[in-house]
Design a protein around this motif. Sequence first.
Motif, PDB file in Angstrom:
ATOM      1  N   ARG A  77     -51.565  -4.505  45.997  1.00  0.00           N
ATOM      2  CA  ARG A  77     -50.250  -4.488  46.639  1.00  0.00           C
ATOM      3  C   ARG A  77     -49.403  -5.636  46.095  1.00  0.00           C
ATOM      4  O   ARG A  77     -49.793  -6.799  46.170  1.00  0.00           O
ATOM      5  CB  ARG A  77     -50.386  -4.620  48.157  1.00  0.00           C
ATOM      6  N   CYS A  78     -48.258  -5.294  45.533  1.00  0.00           N
ATOM      7  CA  CYS A  78     -47.317  -6.308  45.048  1.00  0.00           C
ATOM      8  C   CYS A  78     -46.065  -6.268  45.921  1.00  0.00           C
ATOM      9  O   CYS A  78     -45.498  -5.194  46.144  1.00  0.00           O
ATOM     10  CB  CYS A  78     -46.935  -6.043  43.593  1.00  0.00           C
ATOM     11  N   ASP A  79     -45.682  -7.405  46.435  1.00  0.00           N
ATOM     12  CA  ASP A  79     -44.501  -7.452  47.288  1.00  0.00           C
ATOM     13  C   ASP A  79     -43.243  -7.230  46.463  1.00  0.00           C
ATOM     14  O   ASP A  79     -43.117  -7.723  45.336  1.00  0.00           O
ATOM     15  CB  ASP A  79     -44.413  -8.801  48.005  1.00  0.00           C
ATOM     16  N   PHE A  80     -42.311  -6.484  47.034  1.00  0.00           N
ATOM     17  CA  PHE A  80     -41.034  -6.210  46.387  1.00  0.00           C
ATOM     18  C   PHE A  80     -39.899  -6.627  47.315  1.00  0.00           C
ATOM     19  O   PHE A  80     -39.916  -6.318  48.515  1.00  0.00           O
ATOM     20  CB  PHE A  80     -40.901  -4.722  46.036  1.00  0.00           C
ATOM     21  N   SER A  81     -38.910  -7.319  46.766  1.00  0.00           N
ATOM     22  CA  SER A  81     -37.746  -7.749  47.540  1.00  0.00           C
ATOM     23  C   SER A  81     -36.506  -7.010  47.054  1.00  0.00           C
ATOM     24  O   SER A  81     -35.974  -7.308  45.980  1.00  0.00           O
ATOM     25  CB  SER A  81     -37.537  -9.266  47.412  1.00  0.00           C
ATOM     26  N   TRP A  82     -36.071  -6.041  47.835  1.00  0.00           N
ATOM     27  CA  TRP A  82     -34.840  -5.309  47.507  1.00  0.00           C
ATOM     28  C   TRP A  82     -33.659  -6.265  47.445  1.00  0.00           C
ATOM     29  O   TRP A  82     -32.812  -6.161  46.555  1.00  0.00           O
ATOM     30  CB  TRP A  82     -34.595  -4.225  48.547  1.00  0.00           C
ATOM     31  N   ALA A  83     -33.597  -7.213  48.376  1.00  0.00           N
ATOM     32  CA  ALA A  83     -32.465  -8.143  48.431  1.00  0.00           C
ATOM     33  C   ALA A  83     -32.362  -8.956  47.139  1.00  0.00           C
ATOM     34  O   ALA A  83     -31.259  -9.213  46.642  1.00  0.00           O
ATOM     35  CB  ALA A  83     -32.594  -9.064  49.636  1.00  0.00           C
ATOM     36  N   THR A  84     -33.512  -9.363  46.599  1.00  0.00           N
ATOM     37  CA  THR A  84     -33.499 -10.140  45.345  1.00  0.00           C
ATOM     38  C   THR A  84     -32.942  -9.307  44.202  1.00  0.00           C
ATOM     39  O   THR A  84     -32.068  -9.759  43.446  1.00  0.00           O
ATOM     40  CB  THR A  84     -34.917 -10.618  45.003  1.00  0.00           C
ATOM     41  N   LEU A  85     -33.448  -8.079  44.059  1.00  0.00           N
ATOM     42  CA  LEU A  85     -32.949  -7.204  42.996  1.00  0.00           C
ATOM     43  C   LEU A  85     -31.476  -6.906  43.196  1.00  0.00           C
ATOM     44  O   LEU A  85     -30.673  -7.014  42.258  1.00  0.00           O
ATOM     45  CB  LEU A  85     -33.754  -5.903  42.962  1.00  0.00           C
ATOM     46  N   ARG A  86     -31.099  -6.523  44.411  1.00  0.00           N
ATOM     47  CA  ARG A  86     -29.698  -6.184  44.706  1.00  0.00           C
ATOM     48  C   ARG A  86     -28.773  -7.337  44.366  1.00  0.00           C
ATOM     49  O   ARG A  86     -27.753  -7.149  43.691  1.00  0.00           O
ATOM     50  CB  ARG A  86     -29.568  -5.824  46.190  1.00  0.00           C
ATOM     51  N   ASP A  87     -29.118  -8.529  44.802  1.00  0.00           N
ATOM     52  CA  ASP A  87     -28.241  -9.681  44.575  1.00  0.00           C
ATOM     53  C   ASP A  87     -28.171 -10.055  43.099  1.00  0.00           C
ATOM     54  O   ASP A  87     -27.118 -10.476  42.602  1.00  0.00           O
ATOM     55  CB  ASP A  87     -28.715 -10.877  45.410  1.00  0.00           C
ATOM     56  N   ASN A  88     -29.285  -9.918  42.391  1.00  0.00           N
ATOM     57  CA  ASN A  88     -29.267 -10.200  40.949  1.00  0.00           C
ATOM     58  C   ASN A  88     -28.425  -9.174  40.193  1.00  0.00           C
ATOM     59  O   ASN A  88     -27.756  -9.510  39.204  1.00  0.00           O
ATOM     60  CB  ASN A  88     -30.691 -10.217  40.396  1.00  0.00           C
TER      61      ASN A  88
END
Length: 449
Positions: A77-88
């Motif tokens: 399981r690898c954690d994914f951050s939508w907010a990080t991708l979206r903001d970048n």
Amino acid sequence: MAKYDYDLFTIGAGSGGVRASRVAASHGAKVAVAEEYRVGGTCVIRGCVPKKLLVYGAHFAEDLKDAKRFGWDVPDRCDFSWATLRDNVFEEVDRINSVYRETLTNHGAEIIDERAEVVGPHEVKLASGKTVTAKYILIATGATPHVPQCPGHELGITSNEAFHLDDVPKRILIAGAGYIANEFAGIFNEFGSTVTLINRTDVILRNYDHQIRDRLLQISMMKGIDFKFHAEFRGIEKTKNGCLSVSMTGHEDVEVDCVMFATGRVPNTGRLGLDKAGVTVDDKGAVVVDDWSKTDVDSIYAIGDVTNRMQLTPIAIREGQAFADTVFNDDPHQVDYENVPAAVFSHPPIAGVGMTESKAKETLGSVKVYTSDFRPMKNVLANRNERGLYKMICDGENGKIVGLHMIGPEAPEILQAAAVAVKAGLTKQAFDDTVALHPSMAEELVLMK
């Protein structure tokens, strides 16, 4: 004194409007560009650029799983951050927006950050109330997402809002079967959403070759995307738990967390005042133009998606270039709409140029079809049961390649070079005579039987 305030006044600073304005200014014209939102238009701000970045981000879900077979110690399981991708992604959009603005101003074009509408053959009224004049007016306002008018439609979103979501929806229903619907279906599926795609017919990507689109459908279903065909909205209601209940024809109701409309795009001509200047629009709202992008008013031109000729960013750019060269540099030329390559950045992506098999048979009669149905080397080692398919359609009389279509990893990157060969009118023999570059997926282009 000058008869007009500007030589050219462009309404809309998307890809086409920016190119036309920049080139016109470089030819010595006095140019102003009005843009009510941000410079860059749909492609840069809310379309192909941020979408492609989401596609890259989504593909890591498969890459991380495959990495184990290549010896990498990747956790289950690898954690994914939508907010990080979206903001970048937003940060990159901001950067490109600034580049576009600098490009215009460095060439001497004036940017007016407000809405504009046409009030006459040579007059434009700004939102501030000011009226300016121009020898030529260019309409480059693009297109906007179509939203089906069903009860509760205001509860849904379009691709415009998809980039601004607070988080990845656990369950999302996407309406449509074109490139936007299939691209976002792939993106959200890779991010872990339960994806349901509904369509009024049983055909996806109707302008693509039937074998290629059928392969995408097969792979998408294998990945867990649920397709519901012959389905039209009855209505959308918000439930007590904050979810959305969607009722449709031919299927049972579905409860989801987000509904996204991807049912096409309509020319953005509303409240532009074109009727005041005598500019004709068709029954879909598209500006009617001739082969030179000129409307039925000699001083007013239109380019890009607002004309609904071919809704592709590179086409809008070429139309803008041709307009500026023709009108401001005494270099008349038109855009060639034959053999334009196109791609869908689905998972996996598809790409094509020229005639489909059915179109070729309908047009030419005598047709020869060559294919390569293969499992990419990377997929083999990764134990990923996903096959690529390349397809070449040739004129049966002379062997000339009239269509090339493919689905598989990096298909758009491979097709771009191959499209040159189709545009140049090369034959199957020219591909047969070319030595394969081994080992590569692209070598299948010269090995088709």
